[in-house]
Design a protein around this motif. Sequence first.
Motif, PDB file in Angstrom:
ATOM      1  N   ILE A  85       0.856  -1.622   0.434  1.00  0.00           N
ATOM      2  CA  ILE A  85       0.072  -0.045  -0.102  1.00  0.00           C
ATOM      3  C   ILE A  85       0.794   1.166   0.215  1.00  0.00           C
ATOM      4  O   ILE A  85       0.470   2.163  -0.149  1.00  0.00           O
ATOM      5  N   TYR A  86       2.046   0.925   0.712  1.00  0.00           N
ATOM      6  CA  TYR A  86       2.836   2.223   0.939  1.00  0.00           C
ATOM      7  C   TYR A  86       4.040   2.376  -0.459  1.00  0.00           C
ATOM      8  O   TYR A  86       4.611   3.568  -1.089  1.00  0.00           O
ATOM      9  N   LYS A  87       3.293   1.790  -2.074  1.00  0.00           N
ATOM     10  CA  LYS A  87       4.585   2.146  -2.884  1.00  0.00           C
ATOM     11  C   LYS A  87       2.953   3.072  -3.624  1.00  0.00           C
ATOM     12  O   LYS A  87       4.190   3.681  -3.705  1.00  0.00           O
ATOM     13  N   ASN A  88       2.199   3.563  -2.864  1.00  0.00           N
ATOM     14  CA  ASN A  88       1.402   5.060  -3.104  1.00  0.00           C
ATOM     15  C   ASN A  88       1.548   6.004  -2.886  1.00  0.00           C
ATOM     16  O   ASN A  88       1.086   6.902  -2.624  1.00  0.00           O
ATOM     17  N   MET A  89       2.695   5.662  -1.919  1.00  0.00           N
ATOM     18  CA  MET A  89       2.660   7.294  -1.091  1.00  0.00           C
ATOM     19  C   MET A  89       4.173   7.553  -1.091  1.00  0.00           C
ATOM     20  O   MET A  89       4.878   6.717   0.191  1.00  0.00           O
ATOM     21  N   GLN A  90       4.553   8.111  -1.695  1.00  0.00           N
ATOM     22  CA  GLN A  90       6.164   8.762  -1.107  1.00  0.00           C
ATOM     23  C   GLN A  90       6.931  10.380  -1.351  1.00  0.00           C
ATOM     24  O   GLN A  90       5.540  10.356  -0.611  1.00  0.00           O
ATOM     25  N   ALA A 165       9.094   7.368  -8.747  1.00  0.00           N
ATOM     26  CA  ALA A 165       9.831   6.324  -9.428  1.00  0.00           C
ATOM     27  C   ALA A 165       8.664   5.275 -10.432  1.00  0.00           C
ATOM     28  O   ALA A 165       8.952   4.839 -10.980  1.00  0.00           O
ATOM     29  N   ILE A 166       8.196   4.708  -9.092  1.00  0.00           N
ATOM     30  CA  ILE A 166       6.987   3.818  -8.540  1.00  0.00           C
ATOM     31  C   ILE A 166       5.999   3.926  -9.125  1.00  0.00           C
ATOM     32  O   ILE A 166       4.979   3.832  -8.190  1.00  0.00           O
ATOM     33  N   LYS A 167       5.295   5.368  -9.394  1.00  0.00           N
ATOM     34  CA  LYS A 167       4.142   5.940 -10.032  1.00  0.00           C
ATOM     35  C   LYS A 167       3.191   5.553  -8.458  1.00  0.00           C
ATOM     36  O   LYS A 167       2.073   5.387  -8.700  1.00  0.00           O
ATOM     37  N   PRO A 168       3.064   6.816  -8.085  1.00  0.00           N
ATOM     38  CA  PRO A 168       2.558   7.009  -6.480  1.00  0.00           C
ATOM     39  C   PRO A 168       1.613   8.038  -6.692  1.00  0.00           C
ATOM     40  O   PRO A 168       1.211   8.417  -7.972  1.00  0.00           O
ATOM     41  N   LYS A 169       0.450   7.429  -5.542  1.00  0.00           N
ATOM     42  CA  LYS A 169      -0.496   8.406  -6.111  1.00  0.00           C
ATOM     43  C   LYS A 169      -0.595   9.665  -5.187  1.00  0.00           C
ATOM     44  O   LYS A 169      -1.172  10.759  -5.334  1.00  0.00           O
ATOM     45  N   VAL A 170       0.003   9.251  -3.765  1.00  0.00           N
ATOM     46  CA  VAL A 170       0.270  10.575  -2.920  1.00  0.00           C
ATOM     47  C   VAL A 170       1.872  10.408  -3.642  1.00  0.00           C
ATOM     48  O   VAL A 170       2.500   9.800  -2.901  1.00  0.00           O
ATOM     49  N   ILE A 171       2.249  12.244  -3.007  1.00  0.00           N
ATOM     50  CA  ILE A 171       3.507  12.815  -2.430  1.00  0.00           C
ATOM     51  C   ILE A 171       3.885  13.537  -1.713  1.00  0.00           C
ATOM     52  O   ILE A 171       2.795  14.404  -1.541  1.00  0.00           O
ATOM     53  N   ILE A 172       4.151  13.353  -0.185  1.00  0.00           N
ATOM     54  CA  ILE A 172       4.254  14.419   0.368  1.00  0.00           C
ATOM     55  C   ILE A 172       5.286  15.605   0.106  1.00  0.00           C
ATOM     56  O   ILE A 172       6.842  14.590   0.409  1.00  0.00           O
ATOM     57  N   LEU A 173       5.395  15.847   0.741  1.00  0.00           N
ATOM     58  CA  LEU A 173       6.391  17.422   0.298  1.00  0.00           C
ATOM     59  C   LEU A 173       6.427  18.312   1.702  1.00  0.00           C
ATOM     60  O   LEU A 173       5.870  18.703   2.217  1.00  0.00           O
ATOM     61  N   ASP A 174       7.784  17.494   2.418  1.00  0.00           N
ATOM     62  CA  ASP A 174       7.905  17.985   4.024  1.00  0.00           C
ATOM     63  C   ASP A 174       8.616  19.713   3.544  1.00  0.00           C
ATOM     64  O   ASP A 174       9.864  18.873   3.519  1.00  0.00           O
TER      65      ASP A 174
END
Length: 251
Positions: A85-90, A165-174
């Motif tokens: 599931i965390y493949k989708n969140m980077q 790289a692994i086409k996430p649905k969500v990217i967190i920018l901290d």
Amino acid sequence: MLICENISKTYKKGSFFSKKEETKVLNNISFQLQEGRSIGFVGRNGAGKSTLMKIILGLERADSGSIIFMGQNIHNLKYSQRKEIYKNMQIVFQDPQSSMNPNMTVFQIICEPVNNYYKYSIDELRNIVKDLLKSVELDTNIIDKNITMLSGGQQQRVAIARALAIKPKVIILDEALSNLDMVIQSQILKLLEDLKEKYNISLIVISHDIRVVFKLCDDIIFLENGEIKGNFNVENGVDMENTAFQKMLVF
Ligand SMILES: Nc1ncnc2c1ncn2[C@@H]1O[C@H](COP(=O)(O)OP(=O)(O)O)[C@@H](O)[C@H]1O
Ligand SMILES: [Mg+2]
């Protein structure tokens, strides 16, 4: 896609021998993020923004409340389910240097998440990495350079390429733009706007710079001392007279 419900977190401060003091870092935080939309968190240092992200990523556990990501309560997942599931969140951090191994090349860094999930030949991997470098507007001839040879702006582009790289649905920018000078910052801001559209990625943007959040997000949450003090929808136009909004502008 992401539902946070009543998240609270307390840290115990103090040494082993002294009396432990409890600090409430997050108090009853709830919000939702729909697919393809982006949300920003604004607040001063220590407001609890990074802690909230760690909880969302499953790196810290909340004292109470739940995180539902893609229909699953993340606390109930087994390791393999969690990995899937965390493949989708980077995540992209503020300081590329501390989030990337200085002994690695650009190729190795961008490959890391890909290798975690897929088996490709070296030739395939090199093509994947070259395409990613192009999509973050970097020259493909830097592929074998050591990461420390690059400028701060280039390093942050590599960090974004790795996140993509692994086409996430969500990217967190901290605070991902905070260490960059104004010119580079606006270039990367533009890049993120384009990538968001192109790949239909949701961004969770943490920033103490309200302009960044306004540019990238549909909704903005103002955090203060671990509490939500304001929740603003950008598309509908923010009521400038709103006291919480005014407070956020000058925090
Ligand atoms: N691992 C930890 N142990 C104890 N206190 C922590 C820890 N991480 C963060 N804190 C405290 O929690 C509060 C919120 O921190 P943080 O989430 O990093 O805020 P922000 O990202 O908004 O600056 C701060 O007071 C910080 O000192
Ligand atoms: Mg932080």
